[in-house]
Design an enzyme around this catalytic site. Structure first.
Site, PDB file in Angstrom:
ATOM      1  N   GLU A 224       0.805  -1.220   0.000  1.00  0.00           N
ATOM      2  CA  GLU A 224       0.000   0.000   0.000  1.00  0.00           C
ATOM      3  C   GLU A 224       0.840   1.273   0.000  1.00  0.00           C
ATOM      4  OE1 GLU A 224      -2.820  -1.035   3.163  1.00  0.00           O
ATOM      5  OE2 GLU A 224      -4.245  -1.385   1.551  1.00  0.00           O
TER       6      GLU A 224
ATOM      7  N   GLU B 205      -4.374 -10.351  -0.158  1.00  0.00           N
ATOM      8  CA  GLU B 205      -5.217 -10.283   1.041  1.00  0.00           C
ATOM      9  C   GLU B 205      -6.644 -10.568   0.603  1.00  0.00           C
ATOM     10  OE1 GLU B 205      -4.730  -6.625   3.343  1.00  0.00           O
ATOM     11  OE2 GLU B 205      -2.607  -6.586   2.821  1.00  0.00           O
TER      12      GLU B 205
END
Ligand code: GAL
Length: 966
Positions: free
Chosen positions: A409, A485
């Site tokens: 991220e 994820e």
């Protein structure tokens, strides 16, 4: 101390692999002197001087996360939890003046072997430290979760060495380390002195590949002396740089993690290391390990310990990796930084496919439209590339690592590409991963997080939306797809895991996923009166925090499995067992990539209400990797079939492994049905009017409310219609503003304040005999939407049956939590036995691990102690018996689910921590006819349409059901 530098660390040696040499090491872990200051300005001067008097300092263990130690807490240090947001202004490269400084000092003596050359290694310091030895500045560490080594050859003496570390909680590099976790400063990994004379081997790079039955071995040795490499088990001896082909090696895989011991010898030392022959390739959008396509059944693993913070004793790591193996997990993403190196040794030994992720996340810049994002600013590039270099070099010799990840991220930026190129240049043998740039132009996997099932299916079919750049599009379409994820294990859930697994099984391009996340990050805390609970964000008074979002794991912080892990084990089963409805055959699907079924044994058992009555062993279940076969079940098993019976076939380990003992259950399959349908109740007895109320057989009703108040001597209050539940984290969703979340819709509709008004109560005499018909209008304050609930009660004198019919009118929110009946019973009932699914909880889209059978549990055992209390403990049944105080109450009916708790739902919903729940002396029983699924909206998609409880779609059997009390 230069806290605003964006450069790599200062004074450190070039990175290299970690290995153990015969030249010796000395651990400098232990008790150090420690002093915490609130800021650099307030920190004492001159601490680096050898004769500095630290006698009035505190002591702290090294390694440690200081915020978890009283010596720091006393001075105001406390854990801070934030997810995306930085807890300080986004003003890179500057950090606040209020910046806790932990000064550490250690005096030590050392052995002769270190005096002719030595290296001092710090395996991890959060966030940055200036280091001095014997008064001399060695340099500055940067990159919290990466090692820093300093040459101390010229400085060491046999006795009275003084090592000083000034650690700052914040520095410019904090902007690179914005992972979703507690901010926990300290020297949190080992400190080691390593004997390294000039003649010592500086570095090692093992290249051990495997294809088509042949292993290839080459070892690079960075040494000034000649070296030899021997692998005794293979009878091999080679020189550095020499390549040998070996046709008798066993390849390394997570299923069969065969390692060979290798010895590297020079005139002055010997190094032993373990080699696994393993080749990773991408072919036709699949990931091949040693030529076989592999599905990654993974979890994301952070490093956290409830008492120690980011210090995890090796024994704990070992037991958690065993626990993963025991739950059919074959892959780990080291989210979001390189782990303690011990984890990788254990992953090599126990067998895991590892994505090793660099220590990098800049997510908080996203809240500022990614302005000045370090991955896009040239000034940060050297530090970012250096981080990648350090990770790859430290970890390059681990066969378990199949993939390097650039970080997590960080948005997009050219520095990421530079990191990818750097990793490839050092080690072209592994894949490169990064999720945040969906164009995927410089990576080897198309990776996403929390993509919904329908989008993942499109990707599986290769028909996903195009990227803007045609070249990137062509590249991405050739890549395997991975969910780095998915299914967010926060609180009750995650729902919908099966649907993803079905896609992984169906589409070769979908190579698997990593559940978010393995572990909750609760911090063990005690109230003043000594009661223990797990703290989350805000519990330490942090002004900026993200609450319980840090509690989102398959296991608790002290590694107790949550129901999600038990379900995941079934979803990740490596073998699928399907028993034919007539118990005549078993279909076995071997989902391993490499293994046959020789390591397993299979048994069968038949059970009915009386218990297990027949059992046996299944000989000769031989199905090759990737194959499927249908076998006849033994005639005794087929013959055991009768009404109310269940047949279970179980696959277990046939012998001990490194991670579980012989007999450990791998998976199971079932057929049959527990409990035969109960005979219908006929209306045989009339309604009697008494002073206490209206009596129908064993049931007594309050004439004013229409509610049951007594049943066979047990005090009862109910049934009350219930369409709400104590919101789960997934009901609450990620956006905690009331507007967007599912539970917010319930609140706005005030479903939690639903109440009934008796509309009519009347006797009936019809073909089915006499009965009592009670209609109650349920509604919430302020709204004109109603559920008119008509219950027709009849009794044969011993039992009563409630025939329930619901009628909805008005406009409803798009989801209800449940359609259920609440009863409050006196607290004497403390045990429940049921026929249905168990032993664990189950909701429409969870409970894959729930099996058919006969179960019993205490009320206590039925509760799942989620850190933030929420709906839990529902189980499906056809028949349920409550007992206690010498009485029994049995409920039976169409399939229903039940939950039984010693507190009300309102109390459950209001509690912030498990210790807020206190029994109120009653047993609160909910009998659900329908429930909404759980989904995974705490981060990701909500409940799939098939599991939603949409009032507009309700009809027929949704609105009519029967319950018998006995
Ligand atoms: C992801 C992130 C993880 C974690 C998760 C939610 O976006 O990569 O670090 O924050 O969401 O728990």
């Amino acid at each position: 101390m230069d806290l605003s530098s964006v450069e790599p660390g200062v004074g450190t040696l070039p990175p290299r692999a970690r290995f153990r040499s015969s030249l010796g090491e000395q651990s400098l872990n232990g008790d150090w002197r420690f002093r915490l200051s609130p800021s650099l300005a307030a920190a004492p001067a001159g601490i680096e001087a050898e004769d500095y008097d630290d006698s009035d300092w505190d002591r702290i263990p090294v390694p440690s996360s200081w915020s978890l130690h009283d010596v720091a807490r006393r001075h105001g240090a406390a854990p801070i939890y934030t997810n995306v947001q930085f807890p300080f202004p986004l003003d890179p490269p500057f950090v606040p003046d209020e910046n806790p400084i932990g000064d550490h000092r250690l005096s030590f003596d050392t052995g002769e072997e270190f005096l002719s050359g030595a290296v001092l290694r710090f395996d991890g310091i959060d966030n940055t430290a200036d280091i001095w030895l014997n008064g001399e500045l060695l340099g500055t560490t940067r990159g919290s979760r990466l090692p820093s080594e300093f040459d101390v050859s010229h400085l060491l003496r046999p006795a009275g060495n003084v090592l000083v570390a000034r650690v700052a909680q914040w520095s410019a590099t904090s902007y690179l380390e914005d992972q979703d976790m507690w901010w926990l400063p300290g020297i949190f990994r080992d400190v080691t002195l390593i004997a390294r004379p000039d003649s010592a081997i500086r570095d090692l790079f093992v290249h051990a590949g495997y294809s088509d039955g042949t292993g290839t071995l080459r070892v690079e040795v960075d040494s000034s002396l000649p070296a030899t490499i021997a692998v005794d088990e293979l009878g091999v001896e080679i020189a550095p740089g020499q390549t040998v082909e070996l046709d008798h090696v066993t390849g390394w895989s997570a299923e069969e993690p065969k390692l060979y011991a290798a010895t590297i010898t020079t005139d002055v030392e010997q190094i032993t290391t373990k080699i696994g022959f393993r080749t990773v390739r991408v072919v036709d959008t699949q990931v091949l390990i040693n030529d076989r396509p592999v599905v990654f059944k993974g979890v994301n693993r952070h490093e956290h310990h409830p008492d120690l913070g980011r210090v995890i004793p090796r024994s704990v790591v070992e037991s958690e990796l065993r626990l993963m193996k025991q739950h059919n997990i074959n892959a780990i993403r080291t989210s979001h930084y390189p782990p303690h190196p011990d984890l990788l040794d254990l992953a090599d030994e126990l067998g895991f496919y590892v994505i090793d992720e660099c220590d990098l996340e800049t997510h908080g810049f996203g809240m500022n439209e990614w302005r000045r994002n370090p991955v896009a600013e040239p000034e940060w590039r050297p530090a970012l590339v250096e981080r990648m270099t350090r990770m790859v070099n430290r970890d390059k010799n681990h066969p378990s690592i199949f993939c390097w990840s650039l970080g997590n991220e960080c948005g997009t930026g050219d520095n990421l590409k530079a990191m990818a190129e750097t990793a490839r240049a050092i080690d072209g043998s592994r894949l490169i991963h990064y999720e945040g740039d969906w164009d995927s132009s410089y990576v080897d996997l198309y990776s996403r997080m929390y993509a919904a099932v329908d989008e993942v299916e499109k990707i599986g079919q290769g028909v996903e939306d195009q990227t803007t750049d045609p070249a990137a599009d062509a590249h991405r379409r050739a890549l395997p797809f991975i969910l780095c994820e998915y299914v967010h294990a926060m609180g009750n859930g995650p729902g919908g895991m099966t649907e993803y697994m079905e896609l992984f099984d169906k589409y070769p391009r979908l190579v698997g996923g990593f559940v978010w996340e393995w572990l909750e990050h609760g911090i063990r805390t005690h109230t003043d009166d000594g009661r223990e609970y797990f703290a989350y964000g805000g519990d330490f008074g942090e002004p900026v925090h993200d609450g319980n979002f840090v509690i989102d794991g398959l296991v608790s912080a002290d590694r107790e499995p949550r129901p999600g892990l038990i379900d995941l084990k079934k979803v990740y089963e490596p073998v699928k067992l399907e028993v034919a409805e007539d118990w005549s055959t078993l279909t076995v699907t071997n989902k391993y990539a490499f293994s046959g079924l020789d390591h397993l044994r299979f048994d069968w058992a038949a059970e009915d209400a009386e218990g297990r009555y027949a059992a046996g062993v299944l000989p000769g279940v031989a199905v090759g990797a990737g194959d499927r076969a249908t076998l006849a079940l033994p005639p005794e098993a087929t013959a055991a079939r009768h009404d109310g019976a269940v047949l279970t076939v179980t696959a277990r380990l046939a012998k001990d492994t490194a991670w579980a003992s012989e007999g450990h259950e791998i998976t199971w399959g079932q057929a049959g049905s527990p409990a035969a349908a109960a005979p219908p109740v006929t209306g045989d007895v009339p309604v009697e009017h008494t002073d206490a109320g209206l009596r129908l057989g064993p049931a007594l009703f309050d004439a004013a409310t229409g509610r049951l108040v007594d049943f066979g001597g047990a005090v009862v209050d109910g049934p009350r219609l219930n369409i709400w539940r104590a919101p789960t984290d997934n009901d609450n969703g990620m956006d905690h503003s009331v507007r967007r979340r599912v539970s917010g819709g319930w609140e706005r509709a005030r479903l939690d304040k639903f109440a009934g008004r008796l509309a009519t109560i009347a006797e009936v005499h019809d073909d089915a005999g006499p009965g009592l018909v009670i209609t109650t209008r349920y509604a919430a304050p302020s709204f004109d939407r109603f559920i008119d609930t008509t219950v027709t009660w009849r009794s044969d004198g011993r039992r009563v049956t409630a025939e329930v019919a619901l009628e909805l009118s008005g406009e409803w929110p798009p989801n209800l939590a449940r359609i259920g009946l609440d009863f409050a019973l006196d607290g004497g009932y403390d045990r429940l036995a049921w026929a249905g699914l168990g032993p664990g909880q189950q909701y429409p889209d969870t409970g894959q691990a729930a099996r058919l059978g006969y179960f019993s549990a205490s009320v206590d055992e039925l509760q799942v102690p989620y850190v933030r209390p929420q709906e839990n403990g529902s189980r499906q049944a056809k028949r349920l018996t409550l007992s206690g105080g010498g009485r029994d109450l049995t409920l039976s009916g169409d399939d229903f689910s039940f939950a039984a708790r010693p507190w009300s739902q309102a109390v459950l919903a209001a509690a912030e921590h498990a210790i807020d729940l206190e029994p109120d002396g009653r047993l609160h029983l909910t009998i659900d006819h329908r429930q909404q699924g759980i989904g995974t909206a705490s981060c990701g998609p909500g409940v799939l349409p098939a599991y939603a409880l949409d009032p507009a779609q309700l009809n027929g059997s949704d609105l009519n059901f029967t319950l018998t009390l006995e």
